[in-house]
Design a protein around this motif. Structure first.
Motif, PDB file in Angstrom:
ATOM      1  N   ARG A 110       0.816  -1.205   0.000  1.00 51.92           N
ATOM      2  CA  ARG A 110       0.000   0.000   0.000  1.00 51.92           C
ATOM      3  C   ARG A 110       0.853   1.260   0.000  1.00 51.92           C
ATOM      4  NH1 ARG A 110      -4.892   0.605  -0.498  1.00 51.92           N
ATOM      5  NH2 ARG A 110      -4.694   2.847  -0.279  1.00 51.92           N
ATOM      6  N   GLN A 111       2.059   1.159   0.557  1.00 50.11           N
ATOM      7  CA  GLN A 111       2.946   2.333   0.602  1.00 50.11           C
ATOM      8  C   GLN A 111       3.722   2.500  -0.703  1.00 50.11           C
ATOM      9  OE1 GLN A 111       3.030  -0.045   3.239  1.00 50.11           O
ATOM     10  NE2 GLN A 111       1.451   1.237   4.182  1.00 50.11           N
ATOM     11  N   GLY A 112       3.424   1.691  -1.689  1.00 52.35           N
ATOM     12  CA  GLY A 112       4.089   1.850  -2.972  1.00 52.35           C
ATOM     13  C   GLY A 112       5.479   1.239  -3.031  1.00 52.35           C
ATOM     14  N   ILE A 128       5.320   0.572 -13.716  1.00 49.35           N
ATOM     15  CA  ILE A 128       5.184   0.368 -12.273  1.00 49.35           C
ATOM     16  C   ILE A 128       4.478   1.565 -11.637  1.00 49.35           C
ATOM     17  CG2 ILE A 128       6.474   0.182 -10.108  1.00 49.35           C
ATOM     18  CD1 ILE A 128       8.616  -1.359 -11.748  1.00 49.35           C
ATOM     19  N   ARG A 129       4.884   2.752 -12.058  1.00 50.08           N
ATOM     20  CA  ARG A 129       4.275   3.958 -11.484  1.00 50.08           C
ATOM     21  C   ARG A 129       2.787   4.011 -11.814  1.00 50.08           C
ATOM     22  NH1 ARG A 129       7.429   7.821 -13.746  1.00 50.08           N
ATOM     23  NH2 ARG A 129       5.765   8.387 -15.202  1.00 50.08           N
ATOM     24  N   ASP A 130       2.466   3.761 -13.085  1.00 53.80           N
ATOM     25  CA  ASP A 130       1.072   3.798 -13.503  1.00 53.80           C
ATOM     26  C   ASP A 130       0.229   2.769 -12.764  1.00 53.80           C
ATOM     27  OD1 ASP A 130       1.332   4.662 -17.065  1.00 53.80           O
ATOM     28  OD2 ASP A 130       1.625   5.811 -15.219  1.00 53.80           O
ATOM     29  N   SER A 149      -1.332  -7.189   3.054  1.00 53.08           N
ATOM     30  CA  SER A 149      -0.736  -5.875   2.810  1.00 53.08           C
ATOM     31  C   SER A 149      -0.191  -5.728   1.390  1.00 53.08           C
ATOM     32  CB  SER A 149       0.410  -5.649   3.801  1.00 53.08           C
ATOM     33  OG  SER A 149       1.397  -6.641   3.613  1.00 53.08           O
ATOM     34  N   LEU A 150      -0.380  -6.760   0.556  1.00 50.46           N
ATOM     35  CA  LEU A 150       0.203  -6.710  -0.787  1.00 50.46           C
ATOM     36  C   LEU A 150      -0.834  -6.712  -1.895  1.00 50.46           C
ATOM     37  CD1 LEU A 150       3.260  -9.137  -0.747  1.00 50.46           C
ATOM     38  CD2 LEU A 150       3.287  -6.669  -0.991  1.00 50.46           C
ATOM     39  N   TYR A 151      -0.554  -5.937  -2.935  1.00 55.78           N
ATOM     40  CA  TYR A 151      -1.369  -5.973  -4.143  1.00 55.78           C
ATOM     41  C   TYR A 151      -0.665  -6.824  -5.185  1.00 55.78           C
ATOM     42  CZ  TYR A 151      -4.372  -2.237  -2.452  1.00 55.78           C
ATOM     43  OH  TYR A 151      -5.271  -1.508  -1.731  1.00 55.78           O
ATOM     44  N   PHE A 152      -1.402  -7.766  -5.755  1.00 53.80           N
ATOM     45  CA  PHE A 152      -0.882  -8.582  -6.844  1.00 53.80           C
ATOM     46  C   PHE A 152      -1.508  -8.029  -8.118  1.00 53.80           C
ATOM     47  CE2 PHE A 152       1.014 -12.454  -4.859  1.00 53.80           C
ATOM     48  CZ  PHE A 152       0.896 -12.030  -3.546  1.00 53.80           C
ATOM     49  N   CYS A 153      -0.673  -7.572  -9.035  1.00 55.37           N
ATOM     50  CA  CYS A 153      -1.196  -6.853 -10.202  1.00 55.37           C
ATOM     51  C   CYS A 153      -0.631  -7.448 -11.483  1.00 55.37           C
ATOM     52  CB  CYS A 153      -0.798  -5.381 -10.070  1.00 55.37           C
ATOM     53  SG  CYS A 153      -1.216  -4.388 -11.483  1.00 55.37           S
ATOM     54  N   SER A 154      -1.509  -7.914 -12.371  1.00 57.32           N
ATOM     55  CA  SER A 154      -1.015  -8.505 -13.613  1.00 57.32           C
ATOM     56  C   SER A 154      -1.580  -7.779 -14.820  1.00 57.32           C
ATOM     57  CB  SER A 154      -1.397  -9.984 -13.672  1.00 57.32           C
ATOM     58  OG  SER A 154      -2.796 -10.128 -13.653  1.00 57.32           O
TER      59      SER A 154
END
Lengths: 410, 154
Positions: B10-12, B32-34, B64-69
């Motif tokens: 969440r903190q990037g 990654i930023r987007d 606490s983690l985002y999984f993004c594909s």
């Protein structure tokens, strides 16, 4: 002393830095130490140094001075060093770097290594960052592995072949015969890889597609086995047997049945079976149903089967799960031109989705509603759309307004 | 095929990045930023699917983690959710009740597990047991070699 301790100590030191500036200081010191270690002759801690560098790289700091170390590690006879070396190659090297060519020879050697885990590292790295040149060079070796190795290697070789074909389309011809044979394998990993490879070959070459149409009966058999088989603990996901493989096969069937009556007929019963028997209470079942619907709508299916498919989408629209509603709308959007009347039957539910809380769902509902405006329903639709326009989120307002205007013109 | 898989907090803070096509360092940073901007801005009970450039983005939050594909247009989004879930299950089995700290201090293991599960942006092995067994054997091979190498030679 556990091998990872030096790495973990460094990570702890970095994390305890209280400011960005302090962190940069720690990292600079560590990188200097790592650089010095790289220059030294062979010592026991080489893999730990590279691992430290990879961690630093992930935090966003430059790490190109580690590229040659990756090349050296990959050439090492020690598995622990190869493992980190190949990981480093996948993270720091890409086909545009000169250093990547230097590992071609190591990969070639490791592909015939006596230990399957070393072979596996080479296959994985080739599939991750192999350039067209490397692919051309190593394709015959991959073909050999597709035919004569154990399941563990075969499944990796299959996906490696997929990468090669994506890079160098002409090489598809080389893999077609082996791919055909792999469909007789029992191992799910190998089967899955084979199906992915065949999909890739068929999508790129219409002649290959023609030849693979003969496999439709075999694919139907395999699917039947998965759908009707009893509980298989190894591949079960919430009551569905190997949904990953099922979805892949459905996708291949879609490609083979598209615009072909014969193939579509051969798969009709199976698709009806999957559509009716798949449990739709969990996402995984719906993933299979979704793929089934897409297949039915894209082949020359019987009208009864088509109606069944659109009705599944209609049911999806009423699902509590937002994701399912979203999927339903994107699918209906695709067929609103060809199966307009079928989609019109669900107009009420679609218009209701304009009131959904979720921005993605709202957007889809708007697109679809606009497409459904016709001479007969224009009055009631306009009413709903204008209500929507007055309360919709800012980013959709202009699109909604222009859409309404265009629809009114029609 | 999956184009990329990112794990971030969440903190990037980025915890894992796997790219399945060649991407320049500059482009990676931009993606990654987007992704962080898009995903971290989402409401808690939103749809897990987004559109970005010509890709479908499928993301899911686990603790606490985002999984993004990032997926291609003809990929099955619902199945992608299952893929993310399966990866979490594999991590959980390996680390025993996995948490973000496990992935930080053992990041290379997270990559090794991923490489037994996905390859070239496609699912490589559909059996959880098979992936766990391979990891165990590979780890044993590594430990045996380490132990052997650290013994003094006479």
């Amino acid at each position: 002393m556990s091998p990872s301790v030096p790495l973990q100590e460094m990570i702890r030191a970095i994390r305890s830095a209280r400011t960005q500036c302090e962190e940069r200081g720690v990292i600079q010191r560590e990188c200097a130490a790592i650089r010095a270690q790289f220059r030294q002759a062979d010592n026991g801690g080489r893999s730990h140094n590279l691992a430290k560098l990879l961690y630093v790289h992930m935090l966003g700091y430059p790490a190109h001075f580690g590229q040659m170390e990756c090349v050296r590690m990959i050439a090492s006879p020690r598995y622990s060093e190869k493992r980190v070396g190949y990981l480093g190659a996948m993270m720091l090297l890409d086909e545009k770097q000169d250093a990547s060519l230097l590992i071609t020879n190591s990969i070639k050697n490791d592909l015939s290594h006596s230990n399957q885990y070393v072979q596996s590292l080479a296959l994985c790295t080739l599939a991750c960052m192999g350039s067209a040149e490397m692919c051309r060079d190593l394709a015959p070796e991959i073909d050999r592995l597709l035919r004569a190795s154990n399941s563990y290697i075969k499944k990796k070789a299959a996906l490696c072949a997929v990468h090669i074909v994506r890079k160098v389309h002409e090489l598809g011809e080389l893999f077609a015969p082996a791919a055909r044979t792999l469909l007789t394998e029992k191992n799910h990993g190998v089967l899955h890889g084979a199906v992915v490879l065949i999909i890739e070959l068929c999508e790129r070459n219409p002649e290959t597609l023609e030849r693979f149409r003969k496999t439709v009966p075999d694919l139907v058999q395999i699917m039947k086995g998965l759908v009707l088989s009893g509980y298989s603990p190894e591949h079960d996901v919430a009551g569905i047997s190997d949904p990953f493989l099922q979805v892949r096969i459905l996708r291949l069937l879609r490609i083979l049945g598209h615009n072909n009556e014969g193939a579509s007929d051969a798969m009709n019963d199976l698709l009806a079976q999957v559509a009716t028997n798949t449990d739709s209470t969990k996402t995984v079942g719906n993933a299979v149903l979704y793929e089934t619907v897409l297949t039915v709508l894209d082949i020359k299916s019987e009208s009864g089967l088509r109606v069944l498919a659109v009705n599944i989408l209609g049911r999806f629209l009423l699902n509590n799960d937002r994701n399912i509603r979203y999927i339903a709308m994107t699918s209906l959007q695709k067929i609103v031109g060809t199966d307009h009347n079928a989609v019109q039957r669900h107009r009420g539910t679609i218009v209701d989705c304009l009131k959904d809380q979720d921005a993605s769902v709202k957007r889809r509902a708007l697109e679809l509603s606009l497409a459904l405006v016709s001479a007969t329903n224009v009055r009631s639709m306009m009413k709903e759309l204008l209500i929507f326009l007055s309360s919709c989120p800012q980013e959709l307002k202009s699109h909604a307004a222009s859409g309404i205007f265009n629809a009114a013109e029609r | 095929m999956m184009r990329f898989l990112l794990l971030f907090s969440r903190q990037g803070k980025l915890r894992l990045q796997k790219w399945f096509t060649p991407v320049s360092d500059r482009e990676k940073k931009k993606v990654i930023r987007d992704m962080m901007l898009l995903v971290l801005a989402r409401q808690p009970r939103s749809c897990n699917f987004l559109h970005w450039r010509d890709l479908k983005i499928v993301y899911k939050r686990y603790a606490s983690l985002y999984f993004c594909s990032g997926l291609e247009n003809n990929d099955n989004e619902l199945l992608a959710l299952e893929v993310l879930h399966r990866y979490v299950e594999l991590l959980d089995k390996y680390f025993g009740n996995v948490c973000e700290l496990d992935l930080i201090f053992n990041f290379e293991k997270a990559y090794y597990i991923l490489d037994e599960f996905l390859m070239g942006g496609e699912v490589l092995e559909t059996s959880k047991v098979a992936v766990s067994d391979s990891m165990e054997e590979a780890d044993t091979l590594q430990e045996t070699m380490e132990e052997y190498m650290s013994k003094p030679t006479y």
